[in-house]
Scaffold this active site. Structure first.
Site, mmCIF file in Angstrom:
data_model
loop_
_atom_site.group_PDB
_atom_site.id
_atom_site.type_symbol
_atom_site.label_atom_id
_atom_site.label_comp_id
_atom_site.label_asym_id
_atom_site.label_seq_id
_atom_site.Cartn_x
_atom_site.Cartn_y
_atom_site.Cartn_z
ATOM 1 N N GLY A 26 46.703 41.961 28.878
ATOM 2 C CA GLY A 26 46.413 40.478 27.949
ATOM 3 C C GLY A 26 45.693 40.384 26.870
ATOM 4 C CD GLU A 66 56.099 54.957 11.483
ATOM 5 O OE1 GLU A 66 56.052 55.302 10.281
ATOM 6 O OE2 GLU A 66 57.196 55.703 12.111
ATOM 7 C CB ILE A 102 51.145 50.809 36.750
ATOM 8 C CG1 ILE A 102 50.709 51.936 37.150
ATOM 9 C CG2 ILE A 102 51.566 50.231 38.075
ATOM 10 C CD1 ILE A 102 49.327 51.846 38.310
ATOM 11 N NE ARG A 153 54.224 48.923 27.423
ATOM 12 C CZ ARG A 153 53.420 49.059 27.028
ATOM 13 N NH1 ARG A 153 52.545 48.527 26.748
ATOM 14 N NH2 ARG A 153 53.367 50.651 26.239
ATOM 15 C CG ASP A 157 50.832 41.373 26.635
ATOM 16 O OD1 ASP A 157 50.627 41.233 28.218
ATOM 17 O OD2 ASP A 157 50.450 41.594 25.879
ATOM 18 C CB THR A 207 56.059 40.181 25.708
ATOM 19 O OG1 THR A 207 54.173 40.271 26.040
ATOM 20 C CG2 THR A 207 55.537 38.481 24.780
#
Length: 337
Positions: free
Chosen positions: A176, A73, A262, A264, A133, A131
């Site tokens: 990414g 949020e 998929i 993560r 990424d 993360t």
């Protein structure tokens, strides 16, 4: 001491392993009281908490997702930073009401930014980078990345057989937004022929020339790995855009695949489980030493920490001289130019 643990931002393989690493280290080694805070930073305001025991943290090491739930949020973060309607004051008040000595915040770039803000307010905070990424500044590695690369590499491996059988170009889109770490590592590990990263860009004509050149050399199929954040026209979808442009520019049948969430979901890899455990344990150690306002990190082969103020508002991006890119070019892989 009494510490709270919360998770914020997108889900990621290894979060539960981190919660376990923080909690079990705190209880079993340091004799701390530990509570779980549900739904991110909102859980502090709402007092949505649960006491943790050694038993409640058993059996979660290999689980994907987060047992605490999470929240993305963003309006809450904006309210916090401007203290509109006294949200920041309410947060600090609840923190003291809960008699917390520290809050361990597990999350990505946005979470670390918010953690830095509440640290400045006077809350004792320690950040744990999370993360897939791998783009959080100040750490060499984040848990979740290894799992995502494994999943993406497996998908690329499977596309090779279809591409070869049908003499097609296969475009696979991986996650990414700003950083191309997954595309780079999975693309190289999966034998991608073209790897496109947000940091480097591309020339469509050069890509098509490269794919046609492969066909002329007796290589009738190609694998194109593209990060979702590569710049394209605003009204287009990434994988679909490149598939159509390649089909139009080469005349070779082209198909696209989008891995999406998929990458993560599901169980973390053994590497990520161990990394998450180490980071969680080090976060607890920082709390015992009262080294607050810091984020645990990977520095070479060591688990270390840096000030949250150094992490906020920064991204770790792929540089053009990255060793994998340099080696890929030596082997004839196209990076968009």
């Amino acid at each position: 001491m009494k510490i709270g643990i919360l998770t914020s931002g997108g889900d990621c393989p290894g979060i539960n392993a981190t919660i376990r690493g923080v909690g079990k280290t705190a209880m079993m080694n340091f004799g701390m009281e530990v509570i779980g805070i549900h739904s991110g930073f909102k859980g502090i305001l709402n007092e949505d908490i649960e006491p943790f025991t050694e038993r409640s943290l058993s059996g979660i090491l290999n689980l994907g997702g987060t047992i605490l739930g999470t929240s993305r949020e963003k309006p809450f973060r904006k309210l916090l930073q401007s203290n509109t309607d006294g949200v920041a004051d309410q947060l600090l008040e609840k923190y003291h009401e809960l008699r917390l000595d520290c809050v361990v915040c597990i999350g990505g770039n946005g979470t670390m930014k918010t953690a830095n803000v509440i640290s400045d307010l006077g809350m004792n905070v320690i950040g744990v980078p999370k993360t897939i990424d791998n783009d959080i500044w100040g750490t060499d590695m984040t848990f979740g990345f290894n799992t995502a690369v494994n999943i993406a590499t497996d998908a690329i491996d499977r596309l090779h057989s279809t591409a070869s059988s049908h003499k097609r170009v296969m475009v696979i889109e991986v996650m990414g937004h700003h950083a191309g770490w997954i595309a780079l590592h999975a693309g190289m590990a999966g034998g991608g022929d073209v790897i496109l990263l947000p940091e480097i860009g591309y020339d469509m004509d050069k890509i098509n020339e490269f794919i046609l050149g492969r066909a002329e050399k007796g290589k009738p199929y190609s694998i194109v790995v593209v990060a979702e954040g590569v710049k394209i026209p605003e009204d287009k979808k990434t994988a679909e855009f490149f598939a159509k442009e390649i089909n139009k520019g080469t005349g070779i049948e082209t198909r696209e695949t989008v891995l999406g969430h998929i990458q993560r979901g599901g169980n973390p890899s053994p590497f990520d489980r161990n990394l998450a455990t180490q980071l969680g344990g080090h976060a607890t150690e920082l709390a015992t030493k009262k080294m607050f306002g810091r984020m645990v990190c990977v520095n070479g082969n060591k688990i270390d920490s840096i000030p949250l103020s150094e992490v906020a508002n920064k991204l770790k991006l792929v540089e053009p001289d990255n060793d994998l890119i340099v080696q890929g070019k030596r082997m004839g892989i196209n990076f968009g130019w």
